[in-house]
Design a protein around this motif. Structure first.
Motif, mmCIF file in Angstrom:
data_model
loop_
_atom_site.group_PDB
_atom_site.id
_atom_site.type_symbol
_atom_site.label_atom_id
_atom_site.label_comp_id
_atom_site.label_asym_id
_atom_site.label_seq_id
_atom_site.Cartn_x
_atom_site.Cartn_y
_atom_site.Cartn_z
ATOM 1 N N TYR A 198 0.838 -1.181 0.000
ATOM 2 C CA TYR A 198 0.000 0.000 0.000
ATOM 3 C C TYR A 198 0.889 1.253 0.000
ATOM 4 O O TYR A 198 1.979 1.254 0.581
ATOM 5 C CB TYR A 198 -0.851 0.074 1.264
ATOM 6 N N GLN A 199 0.348 2.305 -0.586
ATOM 7 C CA GLN A 199 0.940 3.631 -0.451
ATOM 8 C C GLN A 199 -0.016 4.473 0.388
ATOM 9 O O GLN A 199 -1.222 4.454 0.155
ATOM 10 C CB GLN A 199 1.097 4.282 -1.835
ATOM 11 N N GLN A 200 0.538 5.185 1.365
ATOM 12 C CA GLN A 200 -0.317 6.022 2.192
ATOM 13 C C GLN A 200 0.310 7.404 2.325
ATOM 14 O O GLN A 200 1.428 7.549 2.822
ATOM 15 C CB GLN A 200 -0.515 5.418 3.575
ATOM 16 N N LYS A 201 -0.428 8.398 1.881
ATOM 17 C CA LYS A 201 0.010 9.782 2.035
ATOM 18 C C LYS A 201 -0.661 10.376 3.262
ATOM 19 O O LYS A 201 -1.636 9.835 3.776
ATOM 20 C CB LYS A 201 -0.280 10.570 0.762
ATOM 21 N N SER A 202 -0.122 11.488 3.700
ATOM 22 C CA SER A 202 -0.522 12.072 4.973
ATOM 23 C C SER A 202 -2.037 12.251 5.067
ATOM 24 O O SER A 202 -2.667 12.789 4.162
ATOM 25 C CB SER A 202 0.181 13.418 5.131
ATOM 26 N N SER A 203 -2.599 11.754 6.185
ATOM 27 C CA SER A 203 -4.026 11.902 6.493
ATOM 28 C C SER A 203 -4.943 11.259 5.455
ATOM 29 O O SER A 203 -6.099 11.664 5.330
ATOM 30 C CB SER A 203 -4.400 13.387 6.641
ATOM 31 N N GLN A 204 -4.431 10.297 4.725
ATOM 32 C CA GLN A 204 -5.264 9.602 3.742
ATOM 33 C C GLN A 204 -5.358 8.115 4.073
ATOM 34 O O GLN A 204 -4.580 7.599 4.870
ATOM 35 C CB GLN A 204 -4.697 9.783 2.336
ATOM 36 N N ALA A 205 -6.284 7.461 3.434
ATOM 37 C CA ALA A 205 -6.408 6.015 3.586
ATOM 38 C C ALA A 205 -5.273 5.325 2.833
ATOM 39 O O ALA A 205 -4.750 5.857 1.845
ATOM 40 C CB ALA A 205 -7.751 5.551 3.022
ATOM 41 N N PRO A 206 -4.894 4.146 3.258
ATOM 42 C CA PRO A 206 -3.923 3.377 2.471
ATOM 43 C C PRO A 206 -4.500 3.065 1.095
ATOM 44 O O PRO A 206 -5.678 2.721 0.967
ATOM 45 C CB PRO A 206 -3.748 2.085 3.277
ATOM 46 N N LYS A 207 -3.652 3.183 0.091
ATOM 47 C CA LYS A 207 -4.083 2.923 -1.293
ATOM 48 C C LYS A 207 -3.348 1.682 -1.775
ATOM 49 O O LYS A 207 -2.120 1.655 -1.819
ATOM 50 C CB LYS A 207 -3.765 4.128 -2.165
ATOM 51 N N LEU A 208 -4.096 0.679 -2.161
ATOM 52 C CA LEU A 208 -3.489 -0.575 -2.602
ATOM 53 C C LEU A 208 -2.783 -0.378 -3.938
ATOM 54 O O LEU A 208 -3.357 0.146 -4.891
ATOM 55 C CB LEU A 208 -4.568 -1.651 -2.731
ATOM 56 N N LEU A 209 -1.519 -0.808 -3.980
ATOM 57 C CA LEU A 209 -0.749 -0.747 -5.233
ATOM 58 C C LEU A 209 -0.860 -2.067 -5.998
ATOM 59 O O LEU A 209 -1.134 -2.087 -7.194
ATOM 60 C CB LEU A 209 0.724 -0.458 -4.923
ATOM 61 N N PHE A 210 -0.597 -3.154 -5.283
ATOM 62 C CA PHE A 210 -0.708 -4.497 -5.867
ATOM 63 C C PHE A 210 -0.686 -5.523 -4.744
ATOM 64 O O PHE A 210 -0.392 -5.200 -3.597
ATOM 65 C CB PHE A 210 0.404 -4.818 -6.873
ATOM 66 N N HIS A 211 -0.998 -6.756 -5.118
ATOM 67 C CA HIS A 211 -0.868 -7.827 -4.142
ATOM 68 C C HIS A 211 -0.494 -9.121 -4.849
ATOM 69 O O HIS A 211 -0.707 -9.281 -6.056
ATOM 70 C CB HIS A 211 -2.139 -7.996 -3.300
ATOM 71 N N TYR A 212 0.089 -10.015 -4.088
ATOM 72 C CA TYR A 212 0.433 -11.355 -4.555
ATOM 73 C C TYR A 212 -0.458 -12.355 -3.843
ATOM 74 O O TYR A 212 -0.589 -12.318 -2.619
ATOM 75 C CB TYR A 212 1.885 -11.700 -4.205
ATOM 76 N N TYR A 213 -1.046 -13.235 -4.617
ATOM 77 C CA TYR A 213 -1.686 -14.411 -4.037
ATOM 78 C C TYR A 213 -0.793 -15.577 -4.426
ATOM 79 O O TYR A 213 -0.777 -16.009 -5.575
ATOM 80 C CB TYR A 213 -3.098 -14.589 -4.582
ATOM 81 N N ASP A 214 -0.034 -16.055 -3.455
ATOM 82 C CA ASP A 214 1.089 -16.962 -3.733
ATOM 83 C C ASP A 214 2.005 -16.265 -4.739
ATOM 84 O O ASP A 214 2.480 -15.170 -4.465
ATOM 85 C CB ASP A 214 0.584 -18.312 -4.243
ATOM 86 N N LYS A 215 2.249 -16.854 -5.887
ATOM 87 C CA LYS A 215 3.128 -16.196 -6.862
ATOM 88 C C LYS A 215 2.341 -15.389 -7.896
ATOM 89 O O LYS A 215 2.927 -14.795 -8.808
ATOM 90 C CB LYS A 215 3.959 -17.257 -7.588
ATOM 91 N N ASP A 216 1.059 -15.390 -7.744
ATOM 92 C CA ASP A 216 0.172 -14.694 -8.678
ATOM 93 C C ASP A 216 0.175 -13.195 -8.383
ATOM 94 O O ASP A 216 -0.267 -12.772 -7.312
ATOM 95 C CB ASP A 216 -1.224 -15.241 -8.440
ATOM 96 N N PHE A 217 0.630 -12.400 -9.341
ATOM 97 C CA PHE A 217 0.735 -10.957 -9.142
ATOM 98 C C PHE A 217 -0.552 -10.271 -9.610
ATOM 99 O O PHE A 217 -1.051 -10.560 -10.699
ATOM 100 C CB PHE A 217 1.934 -10.426 -9.931
ATOM 101 N N ASN A 218 -1.077 -9.377 -8.791
ATOM 102 C CA ASN A 218 -2.307 -8.659 -9.113
ATOM 103 C C ASN A 218 -2.056 -7.170 -8.979
ATOM 104 O O ASN A 218 -1.902 -6.647 -7.870
ATOM 105 C CB ASN A 218 -3.424 -9.084 -8.155
ATOM 106 N N ASN A 219 -2.029 -6.505 -10.107
ATOM 107 C CA ASN A 219 -1.739 -5.081 -10.131
ATOM 108 C C ASN A 219 -3.053 -4.296 -10.089
ATOM 109 O O ASN A 219 -4.023 -4.692 -10.734
ATOM 110 C CB ASN A 219 -0.980 -4.758 -11.425
ATOM 111 N N GLU A 220 -3.079 -3.195 -9.339
ATOM 112 C CA GLU A 220 -4.246 -2.324 -9.392
ATOM 113 C C GLU A 220 -4.188 -1.518 -10.680
ATOM 114 O O GLU A 220 -3.110 -1.142 -11.147
ATOM 115 C CB GLU A 220 -4.273 -1.386 -8.181
ATOM 116 N N ALA A 221 -5.358 -1.229 -11.231
ATOM 117 C CA ALA A 221 -5.428 -0.581 -12.547
ATOM 118 C C ALA A 221 -4.740 0.784 -12.560
ATOM 119 O O ALA A 221 -4.167 1.189 -13.584
ATOM 120 C CB ALA A 221 -6.885 -0.441 -12.978
ATOM 121 N N ASP A 222 -4.784 1.485 -11.424
ATOM 122 C CA ASP A 222 -4.231 2.838 -11.418
ATOM 123 C C ASP A 222 -2.843 2.912 -10.790
ATOM 124 O O ASP A 222 -2.354 4.004 -10.491
ATOM 125 C CB ASP A 222 -5.184 3.801 -10.700
ATOM 126 N N THR A 223 -2.195 1.783 -10.606
ATOM 127 C CA THR A 223 -0.821 1.811 -10.085
ATOM 128 C C THR A 223 0.123 2.202 -11.217
ATOM 129 O O THR A 223 0.131 1.552 -12.271
ATOM 130 C CB THR A 223 -0.427 0.442 -9.527
#
Lengths: 111, 116
Positions: free
Chosen positions: B35-60
């Motif tokens: 996650y990326q989190q800027k001051s006073s904001q909610a964490p923003k998901l960048l990407f995640h791995y499910y095991d070796k499966d990479f899942n990128n967020e569309a706006d990353t």
């Protein structure tokens, strides 16, 4: 726009008072979580409430969920200065193994 | 007994100079998140791995990449950091096998990135 919107954005209370934070969300969910974040630290999971539950307690925390209104509230009773933190609700992201976090409420408890 | 460990806690880099942030976990969880989190904001998901499966967020942005060489470690690479990339970067893990499950996430303490 965010799945979860919280209000108030900021809340300042005196030690011993109760603090109530609200979260609204947009899509159907099967559970909702609350997290706490101390300044400059990571988030810590507090409590999870399922869609078939209306209320859940954990120590001084009380969480309610109203699926008809798509809203949840977190009540902290008898607050302490150590409760000063930001509090986020989080809902499952549709079709993904991920959470969407609300905008957060910054709670300041004055000693 | 730290379960999700992020290194370093503070990172200073120069504009355009590649930087790598690391995360390790002792929970043996199969899902890892950045996650990326800027001051006073909610964490923003960048990407995640499910095991070796990479899942990128569309706006990353393409500037952000990730590697997960094994279950325990995950890296965030920022290829050409800009001033707007200064933020707290949070790593989290969860153990869940189903899409509809209860994704309780365990977070590291974060790495605060400054870009000069």
């Amino acid at each position: 726009s965010q799945q979860g919107e919280e209000d108030p954005q900021a809340l300042s209370i005196q030690e011993g008072e109760n603090a109530t934070m609200n979260c609204s969300y947009k899509t159907s969910i099967n559970n909702l979580q609350w997290y706490r974040q101390n300044s400059g630290r990571g988030l810590v999971h507090l409590i999870l409430i399922r869609s078939n539950e209306r209320e859940k307690h954990s120590g001084r925390l009380r969480v309610t969920l109203d699926t008809s209104k798509k809203s949840s509230s977190l009540l902290i009773t008898a607050s302490r200065a150590a409760d000063t933190a930001s509090y986020f609700c989080a809902t499952p992201s549709t079709g993904r193994r991920a959470l969407t976090f609300g905008s957060g409420t910054r709670l300041q408890v004055q000693p | 007994d730290a379960m999700v460990i992020q290194n370093p806690r503070y990172q200073v880099t120069q504009f355009g100079k590649p930087v790598t942030l690391s995360c390790s976990q002792t929970l043996n969880h199969n899902v890892m998140y950045w996650y990326q989190q800027k001051s006073s904001q909610a964490p923003k998901l960048l990407f995640h791995y499910y095991d070796k499966d990479f899942n990128n967020e569309a706006d990353t942005p393409d500037n952000f990449q990730s590697r997960r060489p094994n279950t325990s470690f995950c890296f965030l690479d920022i290829r050409s950091p800009g001033l707007g990339d200064a933020a707290m970067y949070l790593c989290a893990t969860s153990r869940d096998m189903s899409l509809a499950g209860e994704h309780i996430q365990y977070f590291g303490a974060g790495t605060r990135l400054s870009v000069l």
